[in-house]
Design a protein around this motif. Structure first.
Motif: not given
Length: 478
Positions: A255-256, A288-293
């Motif tokens: 995932g991402h 896991a939370p990865t790309r915090f927009q």
């Protein structure tokens, strides 16, 4: 309390524990020190043939076992897991690195999975279709057959239970190959099943050279289902092998996880929640939370608050009660994260916290925060699978959704907003198998766990996880 790696490793085939005599072995390492702890025996071709023969016998017997008896064994296994929880959690920390609180939580969740599947074993229903007098049509759901299951190392207790429990509930036998890097956790789980009364032919546990094991198990006509948790490339390779015998597949791949943070969120609560969740298990979590927009209106405050909280985390040996994040699981991971961080900063990302190895000894890497990360950075396109948070800005809802759906991954996504209309819209629009809104929990025993796109297909947990181990048969009687 001892902190020693006090478990005896072995293969479990046909109800017998087999040691390293006459077999190749490999060391199981402590990721906090890099030191070897025990020698793990690896299965040879004859061992795998024996496991296949046993699982075929086990399937014939287990499918005829009453649902009540299946349920009783699963329930008793859950009890043993809880009774032995401190010991099993200690083994998990010593071979995988996670802190003790997380390892004990993993034991608790694994036991809850067993309790759920014990009940679900007694809820496998068919149906009778309306027909004219003298004709009866029935729909039956029956076990698909022997299962080959391959586990990742990041949750060495839960992943094993997540594979075995639904298979047994459905009436299937199983050969499980956990990660060789975290063998002790799997061995202790199998001992719980054994001591709970599970017949020895029903569940086999093997370790070995992954390519050799997978090819032999998946080429056999005995194996009727593949269940895999791991990386996208390996998952796709296994699916090609599985296609030769048209076996069922459940694939829980990489995932991402995008995190959409809107400017109407409860900022302090959101930061507290996300920092703790991001660095759980040193970021080695498929969801896991990865790309915090983060929306423009709160971006600067979010970045500052995230970095401040990250810098305060204590990194150390998972056996130390003061540690909030342990080492990474193996020597490969810190180097991989260092490469991604270096690439991101070379493309213009700003380093706000961490960014370096965690000192001498062990496989440590500092919890890291990067802001204003451009899409050209490798980390924005490849799953980092480590303690690195990637921050970027967005303006509109549409911008956030486009970025959330940009990658071929579709496992987990997170959204933080107090706007109810937006919450419903995001639940529909984001391409992911699981979405958490204003929270970070995605895994419950009664809820399906799985992804879409390159993140895989099929579900684990919930009734859907049991259904994945069943075939549907129509019977028409006149």
């Amino acid at each position: 309390m001892t902190t020693g790696y006090d478990t005896k490793l072995g293969l479990y085939i046909a109800g017998e524990w087999l040691d390293g005599t006459g077999r190749d072995t490999r060391d199981v390492l402590n990721p906090a020190t890099g030191a070897g702890q025990a020698a793990l025996p690896l299965a040879n071709a004859a061992d795998l043939d024996r496991a296949l023969e046993a699982t075929q016998r086990g399937f014939i017997a287990w499918r005829a076992t009453s649902p009540e008896k299946r349920a009783a064994i699963l329930t008793r296994t859950a009890q043993l897991l809880r009774e032995r929880g401190d010991h099993i959690a200690r083994i998990a920390t010593l071979e995988q690195g996670k802190i003790q609180a997380e390892a004990k939580g993993e034991v608790a969740f694994a036991a809850a999975l067993l309790d759920f599947h014990a009940a679900e074993a007694q809820r496998i229903y068919g149906r009778v279709l309306p027909r004219p007098s003298g004709t009866r049509s029935m729909v039956l759901h029956q076990p698909v057959g022997p299962v080959a299951a391959f586990c990742a190392w990041n949750f060495p207790i839960m992943n094993v239970v997540r594979k075995i429990a639904p298979a047994l509930a459905a009436g299937c036998s199983i050969i499980i190959k956990p990660s060789e890097e975290t063998a002790g956790s799997a061995v202790e789980v199998l001992r719980c099943f054994q001591d709970a009364g599970l017949p020895g032919d029903v569940a086999q546990c093997v370790f070995g050279v992954p390519d050799m094991v997978s090819r032999q198990l998946l080429a056999s006509p005995i194996t009727r289902k593949l269940s895999f948790t791991g990386s996208v490339p390996v998952g796709k390779a296994l699916m090609k092998l599985a296609a030769d015998t048209m076996m069922r597949t459940t694939m829980e791949l990489g995932g991402h996880g995008p995190v959409l943070v809107f400017d109407d969120c409860d900022l302090e609560k959101t930061l507290d929640t996300l920092v703790a969740h991001k660095f759980r298990n040193a970021g080695q979590v498929c969801v896991a939370p990865t790309r915090f927009q983060v929306q423009d209106g709160i971006y600067d405050r979010f970045a500052a608050g995230f970095a401040e909280r990250t810098r305060s985390l204590k990194v150390g040996d998972g056996m130390d009660s003061a540690s909030q994040m342990g080492p990474m699981a193996n020597a490969r991971r810190p180097d991989a994260i260092a490469e991604l961080v270096g690439d991101a900063t070379s493309h213009g990302a700003k380093l706000l916290a961490g960014g370096d190895y965690g000192g001498a000894g062990g496989f440590f890497f500092q919890p890291t925060v990067l802001s204003d990360v451009p899409l050209s950075a490798r980390a924005m396109n490849e799953e980092p699978f480590g303690p690195v948070a990637l921050l970027s800005r967005f303006e509109t809802d549409e911008d956030a959704i486009v970025e959330a759906n940009r990658l071929p991954f579709g496992l987990a996504a997170y959204c933080f907003t107090e706007n109810g209309r937006r919450q419903n819209m995001l639940g529909d629009a984001i391409e992911a198998g699981m979405i958490a809104i204003n929270n970070v929990r995605l895994s419950y025993p009664d809820s399906p766990f799985g992804g879409v796109k390159d993140s895989g297909h099929g579900s684990e947990d919930g009734p859907e996880g049991v259904a994945a181990h069943l075939i549907t048969k129509a019977v028409h009687i006149s």
